[in-house]
Motif scaffolding. Structure first.
Motif, PDB file in Angstrom:
ATOM      1  N   UNK A  27     -49.164  -1.553  39.141  1.00  0.00           N
ATOM      2  CA  UNK A  27     -48.106  -2.340  39.020  1.00  0.00           C
ATOM      3  C   UNK A  27     -47.784  -2.316  37.246  1.00  0.00           C
ATOM      4  N   UNK A  28     -46.489  -2.081  36.778  1.00  0.00           N
ATOM      5  CA  UNK A  28     -46.191  -2.439  35.317  1.00  0.00           C
ATOM      6  C   UNK A  28     -47.062  -3.611  34.776  1.00  0.00           C
ATOM      7  N   UNK A  29     -47.588  -3.364  33.714  1.00  0.00           N
ATOM      8  CA  UNK A  29     -48.368  -4.344  33.164  1.00  0.00           C
ATOM      9  C   UNK A  29     -47.477  -5.387  32.574  1.00  0.00           C
ATOM     10  N   UNK A  30     -47.621  -6.816  33.015  1.00  0.00           N
ATOM     11  CA  UNK A  30     -47.037  -7.844  32.382  1.00  0.00           C
ATOM     12  C   UNK A  30     -48.135  -8.818  32.064  1.00  0.00           C
ATOM     13  N   UNK A  31     -47.621  -9.929  31.274  1.00  0.00           N
ATOM     14  CA  UNK A  31     -48.520 -11.055  30.972  1.00  0.00           C
ATOM     15  C   UNK A  31     -48.799 -11.869  32.215  1.00  0.00           C
ATOM     16  N   UNK A  32     -47.833 -11.866  33.244  1.00  0.00           N
ATOM     17  CA  UNK A  32     -48.393 -12.809  34.397  1.00  0.00           C
ATOM     18  C   UNK A  32     -49.295 -11.922  35.187  1.00  0.00           C
ATOM     19  N   UNK A  60     -45.448   6.856  35.399  1.00  0.00           N
ATOM     20  CA  UNK A  60     -44.017   7.422  35.700  1.00  0.00           C
ATOM     21  C   UNK A  60     -43.544   6.787  37.083  1.00  0.00           C
ATOM     22  N   UNK A  61     -44.837   6.609  37.781  1.00  0.00           N
ATOM     23  CA  UNK A  61     -44.453   6.097  39.207  1.00  0.00           C
ATOM     24  C   UNK A  61     -44.455   4.492  39.167  1.00  0.00           C
ATOM     25  N   UNK A  62     -43.213   4.221  39.565  1.00  0.00           N
ATOM     26  CA  UNK A  62     -43.281   2.704  39.688  1.00  0.00           C
ATOM     27  C   UNK A  62     -43.283   2.145  41.080  1.00  0.00           C
ATOM     28  N   UNK A  63     -44.368   1.309  41.416  1.00  0.00           N
ATOM     29  CA  UNK A  63     -44.724   0.971  42.505  1.00  0.00           C
ATOM     30  C   UNK A  63     -43.533  -0.243  42.972  1.00  0.00           C
ATOM     31  N   UNK A  64     -42.930  -0.290  44.272  1.00  0.00           N
ATOM     32  CA  UNK A  64     -42.103  -1.075  44.878  1.00  0.00           C
ATOM     33  C   UNK A  64     -42.839  -1.999  45.821  1.00  0.00           C
ATOM     34  N   UNK A  65     -44.000  -1.742  46.446  1.00  0.00           N
ATOM     35  CA  UNK A  65     -44.758  -2.013  47.530  1.00  0.00           C
ATOM     36  C   UNK A  65     -46.249  -1.772  47.426  1.00  0.00           C
ATOM     37  N   UNK A  66     -47.023  -2.536  48.113  1.00  0.00           N
ATOM     38  CA  UNK A  66     -48.452  -2.052  48.151  1.00  0.00           C
ATOM     39  C   UNK A  66     -49.154  -2.957  49.297  1.00  0.00           C
ATOM     40  N   UNK A  67     -49.886  -2.370  49.803  1.00  0.00           N
ATOM     41  CA  UNK A  67     -50.866  -2.917  50.984  1.00  0.00           C
ATOM     42  C   UNK A  67     -52.199  -2.128  50.735  1.00  0.00           C
TER      43      UNK A  67
END
Length: 147
Positions: A27-32, A60-67
């Motif tokens: 996922x895109x890196x955030x502080x959370x 460049x690949x932005x994840x919208x869901x993961x399992x």
């Protein structure tokens, strides 16, 4: 010393750590996201530093869901006589759906995760001190050729 008792006590935690680490990677890196991931790692280690400051996902690949599927843990081994340090292997498939931000194409992607976790259980909660590819771990622990 290989021990199935380590698995009985710590496998759920190992699996949750691996899932969270994969979220951190993809996922895109955030502080959370950093904050949710660093709780699994021992401060002062390279792995902790990687999670808290070094890594940033610019993909460049932005994840919208993961399992996750095909989750397996194995080879739980005590690393000291006091039974406060152990290592184990974990493999899983990280199944994602996402979008390529360059092409606009949406498609699934599955990444295979195979790591060895080194864990310190001497404190109030388990903490990873090192997380390396299983291939690297096998090279490091293989008997050395005396030649």
């Amino acid at each position: 010393e290989i021990s199935e008792s380590i698995r009985a006590d710590h496998e759920p935690w190992i699996v949750e750590m691996a899932k969270q680490y994969n979220k951190f990677i993809y996922y895109p890196t955030t502080q959370a996201l950093r904050d949710a991931t660093k709780v699994y790692f021992k401060s002062g280690t390279d792995s902790y530093s990687y999670v808290t400051s070094s890594y940033r996902n610019w993909a460049d690949y932005k994840v919208s869901s993961m399992d996750f599927s095909d989750i397996e843990t194995s080879y739980y081994e005590w690393l000291n006589d006091g039974h406060t340090l152990f290592k184990c292997r974990i493999t899983l498939n990280c199944n994602m759906n996402g979008k390529n931000t360059i092409t606009g194409e949406t498609y699934p992607d599955t990444e295979y995760f195979a790591m060895t976790a080194y864990v310190d259980i001497s404190g109030s909660k388990p903490l990873v001190t090192k997380l390396v590819t299983t291939e690297f771990d096998l090279q490091e622990t293989a008997p050395k050729d005396p030649a």
